[in-house]
Design a protein around this motif. Structure first.
Motif, PDB file in Angstrom:
ATOM      1  N   VAL A 162       0.709  -1.105  -0.023  1.00 22.39           N
ATOM      2  CA  VAL A 162       0.036   0.074   0.013  1.00 22.39           C
ATOM      3  C   VAL A 162       0.956   1.281  -0.018  1.00 22.39           C
ATOM      4  O   VAL A 162       0.601   2.277  -0.857  1.00 22.39           O
ATOM      5  N   ALA A 163       1.948   1.267   0.733  1.00 24.40           N
ATOM      6  CA  ALA A 163       2.800   2.551   0.938  1.00 24.40           C
ATOM      7  C   ALA A 163       3.357   2.805  -0.463  1.00 24.40           C
ATOM      8  O   ALA A 163       3.790   3.537  -0.796  1.00 24.40           O
ATOM      9  N   ASP A 164       3.954   1.339  -1.004  1.00 26.78           N
ATOM     10  CA  ASP A 164       4.798   1.531  -2.022  1.00 26.78           C
ATOM     11  C   ASP A 164       3.768   2.111  -3.247  1.00 26.78           C
ATOM     12  O   ASP A 164       4.221   3.065  -4.153  1.00 26.78           O
ATOM     13  N   HIS A 165       2.568   1.674  -3.429  1.00 27.53           N
ATOM     14  CA  HIS A 165       1.740   2.143  -4.529  1.00 27.53           C
ATOM     15  C   HIS A 165       1.305   3.532  -4.180  1.00 27.53           C
ATOM     16  O   HIS A 165       1.218   4.282  -5.266  1.00 27.53           O
ATOM     17  N   HIS A 166       1.155   3.855  -2.983  1.00 28.10           N
ATOM     18  CA  HIS A 166       0.767   5.285  -2.702  1.00 28.10           C
ATOM     19  C   HIS A 166       1.861   6.404  -2.904  1.00 28.10           C
ATOM     20  O   HIS A 166       1.670   7.207  -3.692  1.00 28.10           O
ATOM     21  N   ARG A 167       3.039   5.888  -2.759  1.00 29.39           N
ATOM     22  CA  ARG A 167       4.205   6.533  -3.050  1.00 29.39           C
ATOM     23  C   ARG A 167       4.233   6.840  -4.553  1.00 29.39           C
ATOM     24  O   ARG A 167       4.929   8.028  -5.110  1.00 29.39           O
TER      25      ARG A 167
ATOM     26  N   GLY B 230       1.650   7.413  -6.499  1.00 29.21           N
ATOM     27  CA  GLY B 230       0.544   7.821  -7.173  1.00 29.21           C
ATOM     28  C   GLY B 230      -0.802   7.291  -6.879  1.00 29.21           C
ATOM     29  O   GLY B 230      -1.795   8.148  -7.393  1.00 29.21           O
ATOM     30  N   ALA B 231      -0.881   6.324  -6.383  1.00 27.78           N
ATOM     31  CA  ALA B 231      -2.031   5.761  -5.882  1.00 27.78           C
ATOM     32  C   ALA B 231      -2.863   6.328  -4.774  1.00 27.78           C
ATOM     33  O   ALA B 231      -2.277   6.735  -3.513  1.00 27.78           O
ATOM     34  N   THR B 232      -4.314   6.391  -4.830  1.00 33.80           N
ATOM     35  CA  THR B 232      -5.008   7.053  -3.803  1.00 33.80           C
ATOM     36  C   THR B 232      -5.483   5.769  -2.887  1.00 33.80           C
ATOM     37  O   THR B 232      -5.962   4.872  -3.132  1.00 33.80           O
ATOM     38  N   ILE B 233      -5.431   5.962  -1.374  1.00 29.51           N
ATOM     39  CA  ILE B 233      -5.590   5.116  -0.490  1.00 29.51           C
ATOM     40  C   ILE B 233      -7.032   5.323  -0.250  1.00 29.51           C
ATOM     41  O   ILE B 233      -7.481   6.602   0.239  1.00 29.51           O
TER      42      ILE B 233
ATOM     43  N   TYR C  45     -10.328   9.277   1.364  1.00 30.78           N
ATOM     44  CA  TYR C  45      -9.546   9.291   0.148  1.00 30.78           C
ATOM     45  C   TYR C  45      -8.100  10.062   0.453  1.00 30.78           C
ATOM     46  O   TYR C  45      -8.515  11.357   0.713  1.00 30.78           O
ATOM     47  N   LEU C  46      -7.096   9.477   0.412  1.00 34.09           N
ATOM     48  CA  LEU C  46      -5.824  10.101   0.682  1.00 34.09           C
ATOM     49  C   LEU C  46      -5.126  10.099  -0.621  1.00 34.09           C
ATOM     50  O   LEU C  46      -4.721   8.965  -1.140  1.00 34.09           O
ATOM     51  N   THR C  47      -5.041  11.373  -1.364  1.00 31.10           N
ATOM     52  CA  THR C  47      -4.326  11.038  -2.666  1.00 31.10           C
ATOM     53  C   THR C  47      -3.237  11.955  -2.778  1.00 31.10           C
ATOM     54  O   THR C  47      -3.061  13.149  -2.238  1.00 31.10           O
TER      55      THR C  47
END
Length: 390
Positions: A91-96, A98-101, A133-135
């Motif tokens: 999750v942290a890697d995809h968010h880094r 550009g992915a929205t949590i 939504y954390l973008t």
């Protein structure tokens, strides 16, 4: 921490001076954007640190967290482990990148959000849910789409640029999900930026998209209204008429599914039955059923009921109705039913005066209530979260 939004939940979202116009003109019809100019207005509901805590320290299961990125397709298998739990590192890697949590049903994880939802449920008489939504900066979670329920967007941190288009489906049913490629966004109608402390209302069916604005991540809460419709009420009302009308309970004609079935007589019969329904339909039984089912489906707000279970209720202690707690007193044969969150509580008929006094909203003591064993009576209401100590 103080929770000022509980006094007037909708007014706190959009401004108390707008509530009348909202229900008269805006609700389910058009968007509303409110720039409060108070960056910390929604402090206490949530924070980026709280999202970090939930993602990195709670064992979230599949369906509680999702990732979205408008620029690429992400599958749940990309961030779930083989046991069905969220892979925190993924999750942290995809968010880094550009992915929205997305934290689904966040009101079940954060008590302040849960209380806020209960306040709005009191206003709308519907289930209210929240997603977070954390973008990251310069990122977009979803392509242009519509939602099949109305939403309030609460900007908690950062900024997000929104674009609103047309309504390809006017007031869609709950089951009418958006399908990519089937619906066109239409003409761009409105653009705006939500900053921390701002709020927007987006009616169901309105096409929209949003992208982080500025150099900071954006955190917003989407508050969804899961309403019942006039169609739901009509179905219940017709069912109630059918309970009283044998003609509506008769079987359809034999062979109605055959290709050579003559539908002329069936059309005439349907017209006759529709006239009976129009003549016999009643609002109150159907509306009572929907209202009672809504009340029963709520969760009891009985914080401290366990930790203070051994604390005695004293005859001079002061209590009051729990704020925003739905309930209804109904006669059920030879007993009273208190319809409440979680289900019904049964009482003898002579308890009605005590129930009405305890649930009136005014402060009371057990000694104020008519009847016997009023301390035990009060303790029962307290256990189910219907009342609180003052």
């Amino acid at each position: 921490m103080s929770e000022p939004w509980l006094d007037d939940p909708l007014g706190y979202l959009i401004g108390a001076e707008r509530v009348g116009d909202f229900f008269a003109r805006i609700y389910e019809s058009e968007a509303l954007v409110v720039h409060h100019g108070q960056p910390r207005r929604f402090d206490g509901l949530l924070s980026i640190d709280a999202v970090d805590r939930l993602v990195t320290s709670v064992d979230l299961r599949e369906g509680q967290l999702d990732l979205a990125d408008a620029s690429r397709r992400l599958m749940r298998s990309d961030y779930m482990d083989t046991s069905g739990y969220v892979d925190r590192g993924a999750v942290a890697d995809h968010h880094r990148a550009g992915a929205t949590i997305i934290l689904q049903q966040a009101h079940q994880l954060e008590p302040p959000l849960g209380r806020f939802c209960r306040g709005l449920e009191h206003v709308f008489s519907c289930h209210v849910q929240t997603n977070l939504y954390l973008t990251p900066p310069n990122a977009q979670g979803f392509k242009t789409h519509y939602d099949n329920h109305c939403v309030f967007v609460i900007q908690v941190a950062g900024e997000k640029a929104w674009r609103l288009y047309e309504k390809p489906v006017d007031t869609p049913f709950r089951g009418e999900e958006f399908e990519l490629g089937k619906f066109e966004s239409g003409e761009l109608k409105q653009e705006f930026v939500l900053k921390a402390g701002d709020c927007a209302y987006v009616p169901r069916g309105l096409m929209h998209d949003a992208m982080t604005s500025g150099t900071e991540p954006s955190l917003h809460i989407t508050v969804g209204l899961i309403t019942r419709t006039w169609a739901d009420l009509m179905l219940e009302a017709v069912s109630e008429v059918a309970l009283r009308t044998p003609a509506l309970r008769k079987s359809l004609p034999a062979g109605y599914a055959r290709a050579d079935f003559d539908r002329g007589a069936a059309r005439r019969k349907l017209g006759e039955l529709a006239q009976i329904v129009a003549r016999e339909v009643q609002l109150d039984p159907a509306l009572d059923l929907l209202a009672d089912n809504f009340i029963r489906s709520r969760a009891a707000e009985n914080r401290h009921a366990i930790s203070e279970a051994a604390r005695p209720v004293l005859p001079t202690e002061r209590f009051r109705l729990q704020r925003h707690t739905p309930h209804r007193i109904a006669e059920d044969g030879d007993k009273l039913a208190l319809i409440a969150p979680g289900g019904d509580l049964d009482f003898p008929p002579d308890r009605r005066p005590a129930l009405e006094r305890a649930l009136s909203g005014a402060e009371f003591t057990p000694a104020d209530l008519p009847g016997e064993n009023t301390e035990a009576f009060t303790a029962r209401l307290l256990a189910y979260g219907l009342i609180v100590r003052v």
